[in-house]
Design a protein around this motif. Structure first.
Motif, PDB file in Angstrom:
ATOM      1  N   LEU A  42       0.821  -1.202   0.000  1.00 67.71           N
ATOM      2  CA  LEU A  42       0.000   0.000   0.000  1.00 67.71           C
ATOM      3  C   LEU A  42       0.858   1.258   0.000  1.00 67.71           C
ATOM      4  O   LEU A  42       0.514   2.266  -0.639  1.00 67.71           O
ATOM      5  N   LEU A  43       1.997   1.230   0.660  1.00 69.71           N
ATOM      6  CA  LEU A  43       2.890   2.376   0.673  1.00 69.71           C
ATOM      7  C   LEU A  43       3.441   2.658  -0.725  1.00 69.71           C
ATOM      8  O   LEU A  43       3.537   3.814  -1.150  1.00 69.71           O
ATOM      9  N   LYS A  44       3.769   1.597  -1.446  1.00 69.84           N
ATOM     10  CA  LYS A  44       4.246   1.779  -2.827  1.00 69.84           C
ATOM     11  C   LYS A  44       3.150   2.400  -3.703  1.00 69.84           C
ATOM     12  O   LYS A  44       3.419   3.269  -4.527  1.00 69.84           O
ATOM     13  N   GLU A  45       1.925   1.922  -3.528  1.00 73.67           N
ATOM     14  CA  GLU A  45       0.818   2.480  -4.309  1.00 73.67           C
ATOM     15  C   GLU A  45       0.630   3.962  -4.004  1.00 73.67           C
ATOM     16  O   GLU A  45       0.385   4.780  -4.902  1.00 73.67           O
ATOM     17  N   TRP A  46       0.729   4.325  -2.758  1.00 70.89           N
ATOM     18  CA  TRP A  46       0.583   5.734  -2.372  1.00 70.89           C
ATOM     19  C   TRP A  46       1.705   6.585  -2.959  1.00 70.89           C
ATOM     20  O   TRP A  46       1.478   7.714  -3.387  1.00 70.89           O
ATOM     21  N   MET A  47       2.905   6.053  -2.976  1.00 73.37           N
ATOM     22  CA  MET A  47       4.034   6.798  -3.526  1.00 73.37           C
ATOM     23  C   MET A  47       3.841   7.042  -5.020  1.00 73.37           C
ATOM     24  O   MET A  47       4.071   8.146  -5.523  1.00 73.37           O
ATOM     25  N   VAL A  48       3.411   6.010  -5.753  1.00 74.10           N
ATOM     26  CA  VAL A  48       3.167   6.165  -7.195  1.00 74.10           C
ATOM     27  C   VAL A  48       2.047   7.172  -7.433  1.00 74.10           C
ATOM     28  O   VAL A  48       2.130   8.042  -8.316  1.00 74.10           O
ATOM     29  N   GLY A  49       0.980   7.080  -6.643  1.00 71.03           N
ATOM     30  CA  GLY A  49      -0.123   8.029  -6.782  1.00 71.03           C
ATOM     31  C   GLY A  49       0.301   9.452  -6.493  1.00 71.03           C
ATOM     32  O   GLY A  49      -0.127  10.392  -7.173  1.00 71.03           O
ATOM     33  N   ALA A  50       1.156   9.632  -5.486  1.00 68.51           N
ATOM     34  CA  ALA A  50       1.619  10.976  -5.135  1.00 68.51           C
ATOM     35  C   ALA A  50       2.478  11.566  -6.253  1.00 68.51           C
ATOM     36  O   ALA A  50       2.347  12.748  -6.597  1.00 68.51           O
ATOM     37  N   VAL A  51       3.364  10.750  -6.837  1.00 63.36           N
ATOM     38  CA  VAL A  51       4.202  11.231  -7.942  1.00 63.36           C
ATOM     39  C   VAL A  51       3.336  11.623  -9.131  1.00 63.36           C
ATOM     40  O   VAL A  51       3.542  12.673  -9.759  1.00 63.36           O
ATOM     41  N   PHE A  52       2.350  10.803  -9.459  1.00 66.65           N
ATOM     42  CA  PHE A  52       1.451  11.117 -10.582  1.00 66.65           C
ATOM     43  C   PHE A  52       0.660  12.394 -10.310  1.00 66.65           C
ATOM     44  O   PHE A  52       0.513  13.241 -11.189  1.00 66.65           O
ATOM     45  N   ILE A  54       1.446  14.941  -8.321  1.00 70.60           N
ATOM     46  CA  ILE A  54       2.330  16.103  -8.381  1.00 70.60           C
ATOM     47  C   ILE A  54       2.651  16.461  -9.834  1.00 70.60           C
ATOM     48  O   ILE A  54       2.656  17.629 -10.232  1.00 70.60           O
ATOM     49  N   GLY A  55       2.917  15.430 -10.654  1.00 64.93           N
ATOM     50  CA  GLY A  55       3.189  15.683 -12.064  1.00 64.93           C
ATOM     51  C   GLY A  55       1.995  16.289 -12.785  1.00 64.93           C
ATOM     52  O   GLY A  55       2.137  17.214 -13.591  1.00 64.93           O
ATOM     53  N   PHE A  56       0.810  15.781 -12.479  1.00 61.46           N
ATOM     54  CA  PHE A  56      -0.404  16.307 -13.102  1.00 61.46           C
ATOM     55  C   PHE A  56      -0.658  17.753 -12.694  1.00 61.46           C
ATOM     56  O   PHE A  56      -0.993  18.604 -13.530  1.00 61.46           O
ATOM     57  N   LEU A  57      -0.492  18.059 -11.413  1.00 58.37           N
ATOM     58  CA  LEU A  57      -0.681  19.426 -10.941  1.00 58.37           C
ATOM     59  C   LEU A  57       0.358  20.370 -11.548  1.00 58.37           C
ATOM     60  O   LEU A  57       0.058  21.523 -11.852  1.00 58.37           O
ATOM     61  N   SER A  58       1.580  19.879 -11.742  1.00 59.30           N
ATOM     62  CA  SER A  58       2.616  20.716 -12.361  1.00 59.30           C
ATOM     63  C   SER A  58       2.247  21.066 -13.797  1.00 59.30           C
ATOM     64  O   SER A  58       2.460  22.191 -14.252  1.00 59.30           O
ATOM     65  N   LEU A  59       1.680  20.097 -14.513  1.00 55.50           N
ATOM     66  CA  LEU A  59       1.256  20.363 -15.891  1.00 55.50           C
ATOM     67  C   LEU A  59       0.114  21.365 -15.937  1.00 55.50           C
ATOM     68  O   LEU A  59       0.061  22.227 -16.827  1.00 55.50           O
ATOM     69  N   THR A  60      -0.815  21.271 -15.011  1.00 53.53           N
ATOM     70  CA  THR A  60      -1.938  22.210 -15.003  1.00 53.53           C
ATOM     71  C   THR A  60      -1.476  23.630 -14.685  1.00 53.53           C
ATOM     72  O   THR A  60      -2.063  24.602 -15.166  1.00 53.53           O
TER      73      THR A  60
END
Length: 261
Positions: A42-52, A54-60
């Protein structure tokens, strides 16, 4: 012979004599092949979700959504364009067999068949094979749907007038004016608002905005009566009297002065 005397019951060796509870093996039984759901997986899933995220918010932030001018219900020449994932359906509705009196076919019947086929696919194709070469019907239908979607999307993009769309979507500064003024009433009576809009913000490449004209009174009167040099506004549109024409020009000159303040 009495029951139980001299008889032996032989059991199946494949069936254990004592039932064991269906408890899965401990993770230690699979070294290097699995991990605990909490907290490792679950920690790995949260880390991947957080990176995605942050990347999405940076693009917006880097590329904000494009904004257009305020919607004008009187603008009948506006060129609409849906989001990219609806372009294939938008293009489909342009064809004669799916538009006009047949809009229901293009908007509901044909997409209904397509999405209905996707929903029923697990029930219609129940074979054990999973390789595409062994499922010719399902593979052919999926490739046909994919090809049609790509082709219709491409056609929608190719036929869209991107320059006119960019012009019609430009943000125009709004200017407060009196809708009860005589000049505005003259514009309304001569169907000028059907092209220039009730807010006088124009209609992109078809009609310029009237709120920031840098024209003299005589130039405005000449264009209203004889049309523009570009030909976008033909002659004979204004059918009022000379007195009404002067009121119209005075209103637009005053409006242009207010826009420059």
């Amino acid at each position: 012979m009495h029951r139980g005397k001299g008889m032996k019951f032989v059991g199946d060796s494949r069936v254990p004599a004592t039932r064991k509870p269906n408890i899965p093996k401990d993770y230690s039984e699979y070294p290097g092949k699995t991990e605990a759901f909490w907290p490792n997986f679950l920690l790995k899933e949260w880390m991947v979700g957080a990176v995605f995220l942050i990347g999405f918010l940076s693009l917006t932030v880097a590329e904000p959504a494009p904004l257009e001018r305020m919607a004008d219900p009187t603008d009948t020449a506006y060129i609409p364009l849906p989001d990219w994932y609806f372009l294939f359906l938008y293009q489909l509705l342009k064809y004669s067999y799916a538009s006009g009196p047949y809009t229901v076919i293009g908007a509901m019947v044909m997409p209904g068949f397509a999405f209905g086929a996707l929903l029923l696919a697990p029930f219609l194709d129940r074979g054990p094979e999973r390789r595409p070469s062994k499922r010719p019907i399902a593979t052919a239908l999926m490739l046909l749907g994919l090809a049609a979607t790509i082709f219709l999307t491409w056609e929608a993009v190719a036929e869209h007038d991107w320059e006119a769309a960019a012009e019609q979507g430009k943000l125009v500064e709004e200017v407060q004016f009196d809708a009860e003024a005589e000049g505005y009433k003259v514009l309304e009576a001569n169907t000028c608002l059907s092209c220039h809009g009730q807010n006088l913000t124009g209609n992109g490449a078809l009609a310029p905005p009237l709120v920031n004209l840098e024209l003299t009174k005589e130039e405005i009167m000449n264009i209203a009566k004889n049309g523009s040099e570009s030909g976008k506004m033909p002659a004979g549109i204004f059918t009022g009297t000379d007195e009404e024409l002067e009121k119209l020009a005075d209103f637009l000159v005053e409006l242009g002065a207010g826009a420059g303040e």
